[in-house]
Design an enzyme around this catalytic site. Structure first.
Site, mmCIF file in Angstrom:
data_model
loop_
_atom_site.group_PDB
_atom_site.id
_atom_site.type_symbol
_atom_site.label_atom_id
_atom_site.label_comp_id
_atom_site.label_asym_id
_atom_site.label_seq_id
_atom_site.Cartn_x
_atom_site.Cartn_y
_atom_site.Cartn_z
ATOM 1 N N GLN A 122 3.514 9.236 7.892
ATOM 2 C CA GLN A 122 3.883 10.528 7.288
ATOM 3 C C GLN A 122 2.808 11.583 7.581
ATOM 4 O O GLN A 122 3.126 12.728 7.942
ATOM 5 C CB GLN A 122 4.040 10.331 5.781
ATOM 6 C CG GLN A 122 4.098 11.598 4.963
ATOM 7 C CD GLN A 122 4.355 11.297 3.500
ATOM 8 O OE1 GLN A 122 5.465 10.955 3.142
ATOM 9 N NE2 GLN A 122 3.343 11.390 2.659
ATOM 10 N N SER A 167 2.834 4.126 -6.618
ATOM 11 C CA SER A 167 3.691 4.348 -7.792
ATOM 12 C C SER A 167 4.654 3.178 -7.974
ATOM 13 O O SER A 167 5.137 2.934 -9.075
ATOM 14 C CB SER A 167 4.490 5.628 -7.604
ATOM 15 O OG SER A 167 3.612 6.687 -7.329
ATOM 16 N N ARG A 168 4.925 2.466 -6.885
ATOM 17 C CA ARG A 168 5.883 1.356 -6.956
ATOM 18 C C ARG A 168 5.269 0.093 -7.584
ATOM 19 O O ARG A 168 6.007 -0.797 -8.005
ATOM 20 C CB ARG A 168 6.403 1.015 -5.567
ATOM 21 C CG ARG A 168 7.284 2.107 -4.987
ATOM 22 C CD ARG A 168 7.937 1.643 -3.701
ATOM 23 N NE ARG A 168 9.074 2.478 -3.364
ATOM 24 C CZ ARG A 168 9.013 3.552 -2.586
ATOM 25 N NH1 ARG A 168 7.877 3.924 -2.081
ATOM 26 N NH2 ARG A 168 10.110 4.263 -2.335
ATOM 27 N N LEU A 211 -6.829 4.477 -1.528
ATOM 28 C CA LEU A 211 -7.479 3.909 -2.709
ATOM 29 C C LEU A 211 -6.802 2.591 -3.071
ATOM 30 O O LEU A 211 -5.558 2.519 -3.048
ATOM 31 C CB LEU A 211 -7.425 4.874 -3.897
ATOM 32 C CG LEU A 211 -8.829 5.298 -4.322
ATOM 33 C CD1 LEU A 211 -9.335 6.348 -3.355
ATOM 34 C CD2 LEU A 211 -8.872 5.786 -5.734
ATOM 35 N N MET A 248 5.162 12.679 -5.510
ATOM 36 C CA MET A 248 6.444 12.429 -6.184
ATOM 37 C C MET A 248 6.199 11.942 -7.613
ATOM 38 O O MET A 248 7.085 11.357 -8.244
ATOM 39 C CB MET A 248 7.264 11.410 -5.395
ATOM 40 C CG MET A 248 7.609 11.939 -4.006
ATOM 41 S SD MET A 248 9.142 11.299 -3.358
ATOM 42 C CE MET A 248 8.756 9.577 -3.253
ATOM 43 N N GLY A 249 4.986 12.171 -8.115
ATOM 44 C CA GLY A 249 4.703 11.812 -9.507
ATOM 45 C C GLY A 249 4.397 10.334 -9.671
ATOM 46 O O GLY A 249 4.071 9.652 -8.704
ATOM 47 N N LEU A 296 1.800 9.361 -11.130
ATOM 48 C CA LEU A 296 0.466 9.516 -10.545
ATOM 49 C C LEU A 296 -0.472 8.369 -10.909
ATOM 50 O O LEU A 296 -0.367 7.774 -11.983
ATOM 51 C CB LEU A 296 -0.157 10.840 -11.007
ATOM 52 C CG LEU A 296 0.619 12.113 -10.635
ATOM 53 C CD1 LEU A 296 -0.162 13.347 -11.075
ATOM 54 C CD2 LEU A 296 0.928 12.190 -9.138
ATOM 55 N N GLY A 304 -5.127 6.989 -6.869
ATOM 56 C CA GLY A 304 -5.004 7.361 -5.452
ATOM 57 C C GLY A 304 -4.646 8.834 -5.318
ATOM 58 O O GLY A 304 -5.244 9.580 -4.533
ATOM 59 N N HIS A 305 -3.660 9.275 -6.113
ATOM 60 C CA HIS A 305 -3.291 10.695 -6.103
ATOM 61 C C HIS A 305 -4.473 11.553 -6.568
ATOM 62 O O HIS A 305 -4.763 12.598 -5.992
ATOM 63 C CB HIS A 305 -2.110 10.954 -7.051
ATOM 64 C CG HIS A 305 -0.832 10.274 -6.666
ATOM 65 N ND1 HIS A 305 -0.273 9.274 -7.416
ATOM 66 C CD2 HIS A 305 0.016 10.472 -5.624
ATOM 67 C CE1 HIS A 305 0.852 8.882 -6.854
ATOM 68 N NE2 HIS A 305 1.057 9.586 -5.760
HETATM 69 P P1 AMP Z 1 3.676 9.808 -3.218
HETATM 70 O O1 AMP Z 1 3.680 10.337 -4.604
HETATM 71 O O2 AMP Z 1 3.756 8.318 -3.145
HETATM 72 O O3 AMP Z 1 4.656 10.508 -2.329
HETATM 73 O O4 AMP Z 1 2.242 10.144 -2.639
HETATM 74 C C1 AMP Z 1 1.735 11.438 -2.648
HETATM 75 C C2 AMP Z 1 0.499 11.487 -1.781
HETATM 76 O O5 AMP Z 1 -0.478 10.598 -2.283
HETATM 77 C C3 AMP Z 1 0.788 11.048 -0.333
HETATM 78 O O6 AMP Z 1 0.075 11.869 0.561
HETATM 79 C C4 AMP Z 1 0.299 9.638 -0.321
HETATM 80 O O7 AMP Z 1 -0.092 9.180 0.956
HETATM 81 C C5 AMP Z 1 -0.891 9.718 -1.257
HETATM 82 N N1 AMP Z 1 -1.204 8.400 -1.793
HETATM 83 C C6 AMP Z 1 -0.354 7.537 -2.406
HETATM 84 N N2 AMP Z 1 -0.987 6.404 -2.707
HETATM 85 C C7 AMP Z 1 -2.267 6.547 -2.286
HETATM 86 C C8 AMP Z 1 -3.421 5.699 -2.284
HETATM 87 N N3 AMP Z 1 -3.383 4.463 -2.784
HETATM 88 N N4 AMP Z 1 -4.569 6.170 -1.764
HETATM 89 C C9 AMP Z 1 -4.618 7.424 -1.233
HETATM 90 N N5 AMP Z 1 -3.568 8.258 -1.184
HETATM 91 C C10 AMP Z 1 -2.406 7.830 -1.703
#
Ligand code: AMP
Length: 283
Positions: free
Chosen positions: A156, A189-190, A179, A30-31, A33, A36-37
């Site tokens: 999820q 992202s939050r 990560l 969802m951007g 970024l 982790g992404h």
């Molecule tokens: P989001 O943009 O938050 O929907 O996340 C997109 C993808 O990145 C999802 O599969 C998340 O589980 C993964 N993700 C988000 N934060 C992390 C993190 N800290 N470490 C690993 N994967 C992450």
């Protein structure tokens, strides 16, 4: 790095690659970024000819309109961050909702053997219908061979696995480790919405998870849960929404420990109006 806003242009680009094996990897995001992404993208680049990173704030997965409204939208800096990987095999799909959804921007209704009712499902009604709808639409548009999801959103990840099982998509789902920042906070992202004072206290979440893991070696799931609740009870800035020790496969709360079943602890915490989630493998 190519950036597509329209699925027809993306599909035209992917047409040739589609015929190869293990050719297309998908990392849905969802951007806003962060590293982790990028870790998901880096893993995906190792396995695939091209990696599509979708950047789309999916409206149907938000049960709280305020959260949807406040969700960060930072496409320019997201593209810059992806550019740091210096890899021309990354393709960005950054559509409008009308491109991802056909007629109406609504969620389909799914049944995932009860996985959808636990934890996040209980506190964010309809959330997983929205997630599954957008993931299914992205799978149909992009037709990836492999799709990468973070264990940060472990529930999820399990629901996407179930979606693939139910719908029969021929797609490998790959879970990637969480990560963290140096102080243990799971990247999210939050996190950017936290004040300095809030940011200073949130490492408490992972610290508590790690101690819970140690306690789970000698105590029951119920005793550990009670301990976690007491740790948060009088916290000035952190409000515990739930702490659950659950079976990794069924996501049902664990009543009795059993060496055969893998368990994980899951937590959701409010810091002001920012909601953070995290989890840790227990055995
Ligand atoms: P989001 O943009 O938050 O929907 O996340 C997109 C993808 O990145 C999802 O599969 C998340 O589980 C993964 N993700 C988000 N934060 C992390 C993190 N800290 N470490 C690993 N994967 C992450």
């Amino acid at each position: 790095m190519r950036v597509y806003k329209l699925k027809q242009d993306l599909q035209a680009h992917l047409k040739k690659v589609l015929e190869l094996q293990n050719a297309i990897g998908l990392v849905p995001t969802m951007g806003a970024l962060h590293q982790g992404h990028l870790s998901l993208v880096t893993t995906a680049l190792k396995d695939n000819e091209v990696v599509v990173v979708s950047i789309f704030v999916n409206p149907t997965q938000f049960n709280n309109q305020n959260d949807l409204h406040n969700y960060p939208r930072t496409l320019d800096s997201d593209l810059k961050l992806l550019e740091t990987l210096k890899n021309s095999n990354i393709i960005v799909y950054a559509p409008e909702a009308s491109d991802v959804y056909q007629d109406e921007i609504t969620a389909q209704s799914f049944s995932f053997d009860g996985l959808e009712h636990e934890m996040e499902g209980e506190f964010r009604k309809g959330h997983f219908n929205g997630v599954a709808t957008v993931v299914k639409n992205l799978f149909e548009i992009i037709k990836p061979h492999n799709a990468y999801f973070g264990e940060k959103d472990f529930q999820q990840l399990q629901i996407v696995r179930k979606l693939v099982e139910i719908t029969g998509f021929d797609i490998n789902i790959i879970g990637c480790p969480i990560l963290r920042e140096n102080d243990g906070l799971a990247m999210s992202s939050r996190n950017g919405r936290l004040t300095q004072e809030q940011r200073n206290v949130v490492p408490f979440i992972y610290k508590t998870l790690k101690t819970a893991k140690v306690k789970f070696g000698t105590k029951s799931a119920n005793e550990v849960s009670e301990w976690v609740k007491s740790e948060f009870a009088n916290h000035k800035l952190l409000a515990l929404e739930y702490f659950t020790i659950a079976n990794e496969t069924t996501l049902k709360p664990v009543k009795r420990k059993n060496k055969q079943n893998k368990c994980r602890a899951f937590i959701a915490v409010f810091v002001g109006d920012v909601r953070l989630i995290d989890n840790i493998e227990l055995n």
